[in-house]
Design a protein around this motif. Structure first.
Motif, PDB file in Angstrom:
ATOM      1  N   GLN A 174       0.763  -1.386  -0.079  1.00 10.27           N
ATOM      2  CA  GLN A 174      -0.014   0.166   0.047  1.00 10.27           C
ATOM      3  C   GLN A 174       0.622   1.217  -0.022  1.00 10.27           C
ATOM      4  O   GLN A 174       0.521   2.414  -0.641  1.00 10.27           O
ATOM      5  CB  GLN A 174      -0.916   0.013   1.264  1.00 10.27           C
ATOM      6  CG  GLN A 174      -1.971  -1.228   1.109  1.00 10.27           C
ATOM      7  CD  GLN A 174      -3.019  -0.828   2.240  1.00 10.27           C
ATOM      8  OE1 GLN A 174      -2.739  -0.374   3.218  1.00 10.27           O
ATOM      9  NE2 GLN A 174      -4.021  -1.640   2.218  1.00 10.27           N
ATOM     10  N   LEU A 175       2.049   1.247   0.707  1.00  6.36           N
ATOM     11  CA  LEU A 175       2.900   2.368   0.909  1.00  6.36           C
ATOM     12  C   LEU A 175       3.590   2.558  -0.511  1.00  6.36           C
ATOM     13  O   LEU A 175       3.656   3.834  -1.042  1.00  6.36           O
ATOM     14  CB  LEU A 175       4.018   2.104   1.913  1.00  6.36           C
ATOM     15  CG  LEU A 175       3.510   2.185   3.351  1.00  6.36           C
ATOM     16  CD1 LEU A 175       4.916   1.790   4.182  1.00  6.36           C
ATOM     17  CD2 LEU A 175       3.001   3.631   3.629  1.00  6.36           C
ATOM     18  N   ASN A 176       3.975   1.587  -1.258  1.00  8.06           N
ATOM     19  CA  ASN A 176       4.697   1.703  -2.601  1.00  8.06           C
ATOM     20  C   ASN A 176       3.493   2.023  -3.510  1.00  8.06           C
ATOM     21  O   ASN A 176       3.932   2.977  -4.609  1.00  8.06           O
ATOM     22  CB  ASN A 176       4.971   0.248  -2.862  1.00  8.06           C
ATOM     23  CG  ASN A 176       6.289   0.120  -2.174  1.00  8.06           C
ATOM     24  OD1 ASN A 176       6.947   0.732  -1.705  1.00  8.06           O
ATOM     25  ND2 ASN A 176       6.574  -1.128  -1.951  1.00  8.06           N
ATOM     26  N   THR A 177       2.268   1.600  -3.521  1.00  5.60           N
ATOM     27  CA  THR A 177       1.210   2.124  -4.410  1.00  5.60           C
ATOM     28  C   THR A 177       0.921   3.447  -4.068  1.00  5.60           C
ATOM     29  O   THR A 177       0.922   4.377  -5.237  1.00  5.60           O
ATOM     30  CB  THR A 177      -0.037   0.999  -4.124  1.00  5.60           C
ATOM     31  OG1 THR A 177       0.161  -0.254  -4.234  1.00  5.60           O
ATOM     32  CG2 THR A 177      -1.027   1.497  -4.985  1.00  5.60           C
ATOM     33  N   ALA A 178       0.985   4.161  -2.950  1.00  6.13           N
ATOM     34  CA  ALA A 178       0.566   5.365  -2.900  1.00  6.13           C
ATOM     35  C   ALA A 178       1.681   6.242  -3.523  1.00  6.13           C
ATOM     36  O   ALA A 178       1.646   7.264  -3.889  1.00  6.13           O
ATOM     37  CB  ALA A 178       0.618   5.753  -1.112  1.00  6.13           C
ATOM     38  N   LEU A 179       3.054   5.677  -3.061  1.00 10.61           N
ATOM     39  CA  LEU A 179       4.218   6.193  -3.738  1.00 10.61           C
ATOM     40  C   LEU A 179       4.039   6.576  -5.234  1.00 10.61           C
ATOM     41  O   LEU A 179       4.515   7.635  -5.947  1.00 10.61           O
ATOM     42  CB  LEU A 179       5.263   5.940  -3.500  1.00 10.61           C
ATOM     43  CG  LEU A 179       6.744   6.865  -3.396  1.00 10.61           C
ATOM     44  CD1 LEU A 179       6.721   7.796  -2.155  1.00 10.61           C
ATOM     45  CD2 LEU A 179       7.946   5.748  -2.922  1.00 10.61           C
ATOM     46  N   ASP A 180       3.919   5.429  -5.712  1.00  6.94           N
ATOM     47  CA  ASP A 180       3.627   5.341  -7.389  1.00  6.94           C
ATOM     48  C   ASP A 180       2.639   6.324  -7.888  1.00  6.94           C
ATOM     49  O   ASP A 180       2.693   6.824  -8.893  1.00  6.94           O
ATOM     50  CB  ASP A 180       3.353   3.928  -7.723  1.00  6.94           C
ATOM     51  CG  ASP A 180       4.673   3.020  -7.425  1.00  6.94           C
ATOM     52  OD1 ASP A 180       5.780   3.895  -7.438  1.00  6.94           O
ATOM     53  OD2 ASP A 180       4.502   1.638  -7.688  1.00  6.94           O
ATOM     54  N   ASP A 181       1.264   6.293  -7.039  1.00  5.08           N
ATOM     55  CA  ASP A 181       0.297   7.076  -7.451  1.00  5.08           C
ATOM     56  C   ASP A 181       0.578   8.645  -7.559  1.00  5.08           C
ATOM     57  O   ASP A 181       0.224   9.261  -8.208  1.00  5.08           O
ATOM     58  CB  ASP A 181      -1.003   6.768  -6.518  1.00  5.08           C
ATOM     59  CG  ASP A 181      -1.680   5.501  -6.839  1.00  5.08           C
ATOM     60  OD1 ASP A 181      -1.473   4.807  -7.925  1.00  5.08           O
ATOM     61  OD2 ASP A 181      -2.255   5.048  -5.783  1.00  5.08           O
ATOM     62  N   ASP A 182       1.558   9.013  -6.316  1.00  5.62           N
ATOM     63  CA  ASP A 182       1.736  10.348  -6.280  1.00  5.62           C
ATOM     64  C   ASP A 182       2.721  10.554  -7.229  1.00  5.62           C
ATOM     65  O   ASP A 182       2.404  11.738  -7.827  1.00  5.62           O
ATOM     66  CB  ASP A 182       2.524  10.403  -4.838  1.00  5.62           C
ATOM     67  CG  ASP A 182       2.970  11.907  -4.836  1.00  5.62           C
ATOM     68  OD1 ASP A 182       2.291  12.851  -4.691  1.00  5.62           O
ATOM     69  OD2 ASP A 182       4.334  12.079  -4.703  1.00  5.62           O
TER      70      ASP A 182
ATOM     71  N   GLN B  86       0.828  11.124 -10.355  1.00 11.42           N
ATOM     72  CA  GLN B  86      -0.241  12.531 -10.482  1.00 11.42           C
ATOM     73  C   GLN B  86       0.821  13.706 -10.623  1.00 11.42           C
ATOM     74  O   GLN B  86       0.436  14.758 -11.568  1.00 11.42           O
ATOM     75  CB  GLN B  86      -0.815  12.553  -9.120  1.00 11.42           C
ATOM     76  CG  GLN B  86      -1.938  13.766  -9.103  1.00 11.42           C
ATOM     77  CD  GLN B  86      -2.813  13.620  -9.878  1.00 11.42           C
ATOM     78  OE1 GLN B  86      -3.522  12.524 -10.283  1.00 11.42           O
ATOM     79  NE2 GLN B  86      -3.152  14.751 -10.586  1.00 11.42           N
TER      80      GLN B  86
ATOM     81  N   THR C 253      12.387   7.661  -1.201  1.00 16.57           N
ATOM     82  CA  THR C 253      11.733   6.279  -0.483  1.00 16.57           C
ATOM     83  C   THR C 253      12.371   6.164   0.765  1.00 16.57           C
ATOM     84  O   THR C 253      12.038   5.330   1.307  1.00 16.57           O
ATOM     85  CB  THR C 253      12.096   5.407  -1.259  1.00 16.57           C
ATOM     86  OG1 THR C 253      13.269   4.788  -1.639  1.00 16.57           O
ATOM     87  CG2 THR C 253      11.335   5.374  -2.855  1.00 16.57           C
TER      88      THR C 253
END
Length: 445
Positions: free
Chosen positions: A38-46, A49, A140
């Motif tokens: 979830q943390l990596n996904t949030a980072l990739d989404d940021d 964007q 990261t």
């Protein structure tokens, strides 16, 4: 040392703790992986964007948006750096060959030189309109620190949770096995002198409560069996005591009248009669004991039950003062002729002892079995004796009688021989002659 504990409670605790520990560790690992993802996904989404916003801004001519971003650079199609974040003044996110070879978008990991050392970063590179390339990165280090803290927390929490599970499991197992310990203690206190003792009742409908009820029922059956055996020993002792006493008296009389041959001969004849009675009684007891132990040996041979009944009727009628009638149809079975003669003889003797004058033996063939019905015109079985007519030493008159017919073993032998042949027997009163009716069913094969 034993690898497995000998106590059931310890084994259950070991198995439950190991199983719960494995499930807990697996759950914690899955939780860790899920949170990291979830943390990596949030980072990739940021990153996605930010890249979209910067691409839109640069396409509209706002190159300052790239300079305002913390970690971003814009390249021309030939690899020339157009602009970027001030923090990347001496660092290129993409080399010239990487810019030229990029066709779409690419997500990679890399290390950025910083004053405090190399900074781990996640980088998104994408080609935008006008042949330019946009590179956006994010540190990261925070995510890695969060992952490390999470791993430490889970590593420290796992032993504590396992300890809690072990304590809870021990309490639950102790409560569940408390009735078993109580049953064990009560069962160990039961002796042969205390066969009336009952096990404590365990409430509920679980397996332990069912076990307690089963054990209590078993003790009840054992108590009945022990009481029957004691009654059998008492009755056998009583039956044996009388002929032995008479035999001793006759022998003492013969010794006292040794000078009178007539008295000695009379005493010897009486003693012989008592010996014959003892022999018959011991033979009957031995037969019942063998049947109970499953060692009663039968000689199987084809026998016509109608012929056998007719022969026994001609032999027993005059001896017992009984008119024996035989009716029915020929029926051949595989059985022991000597034992079946004993069945008919005991049925006739039982009718004669009940003061019957007529005994009717009826042979009937049925599907897979042959029925021998013995009916007399006597008074029949007393109402209180029908349920126990085939028990050893069961008699309608409680008074002890002399003679073989008075021992109360005749119908017990009928039952034993019938069961040994694989058949069944039942007693009743009524038709066709109004007296006792004993029905013996024997299999054909």
């Amino acid at each position: 040392m034993r690898p497995v504990p000998g106590s059931l409670r310890a084994r259950l605790l070991l198995v439950s703790t190991l199983g719960a520990s494995a499930a807990l560790v697996l759950s914690l690992i899955l939780l860790y992986l899920m949170l990291v993802r979830q943390l990596n996904t949030a980072l990739d989404d940021d990153l996605a964007q930010r890249g979209h916003d910067l691409a839109t801004a640069t396409t509209q001519g706002d190159l300052g948006a790239v300079q305002r971003d913390p970690l971003a650079q814009l390249y021309a199609g030939d690899g020339t750096l157009i602009g970027g974040s001030p923090s990347l003044a001496r660092v290129r996110l993409l080399s010239v060959p990487e810019v030229r070879s990029l066709t779409g978008s690419e997500l990679t990991h890399r290390s950025l030189p910083q004053a405090r050392g190399d900074e781990p970063a996640r980088q998104l590179s994408r080609r935008i309109p006008h042949g330019r390339v946009l590179a956006v990165a994010v540190s990261t280090r925070t995510v890695q620190a969060a992952r490390e803290r999470l791993a430490v927390v889970l590593f420290l929490a796992a032993p504590a949770l396992i300890g809690v599970l072990a304590v809870v499991g021990w309490l639950v197992i102790r409560a569940a096995l408390r009735p078993v310990r109580l049953l064990t203690r009560e069962a160990a206190a039961i002796t042969s002198l205390d066969i009336g003792h009952r096990l404590p009742r365990v409430p509920g409908d679980d397996e332990i409560a069912e076990l307690a009820r089963t054990l209590d029922g078993m003790l009840t059956r054992l108590r009945v069996a022990v009481e029957r055996e004691r009654a059998f020993v008492d009755d056998a002792s009583h039956e044996l005591r009388t002929p032995v006493a008479v035999l001793r008296g006759q022998l003492e009389l013969a010794l006292a009248t040794i000078d009178h041959p007539e008295e000695v001969e009379r005493s010897l004849h009486a003693s012989l009669a008592e010996v014959e009675r003892l022999t018959g009684l011991t033979d009957d007891l031995l037969l019942l004991a063998r049947e109970r132990a499953g060692t009663l040996i039968l000689r199987a041979e084809p026998i016509d039950l109608l012929d056998l009944a007719g022969a026994e009727a001609r032999r027993l009628g005059p001896a017992l003062g009984l008119r024996v009638e035989v009716a029915g149809e020929p029926a051949v079975i595989d059985g022991d002729g000597e034992r079946l003669r004993q069945v008919i003889g005991n049925l006739a003797a039982n009718s004669a002892a009940a003061a019957a004058s007529v005994l009717r033996l009826t042979i009937t063939r049925g599907p897979g079995s042959v029925t021998l019905e013995a009916a007399d015109d006597g008074p029949g079985f007393p109402p209180g004796l029908l349920d126990s007519a085939f028990e050893r030493f069961a008699r309608g008159d409680p008074a002890r009688t002399r003679g073989a017919s008075g021992a109360g073993l005749g119908l017990s032998i009928v039952l034993a021989v019938t069961v040994a042949h694989g058949g069944s027997v039942e007693a009743g009163n009524g038709a066709p002659l109004g007296g006792a009716v004993v029905t013996v069913r024997l299999p054909v094969g």
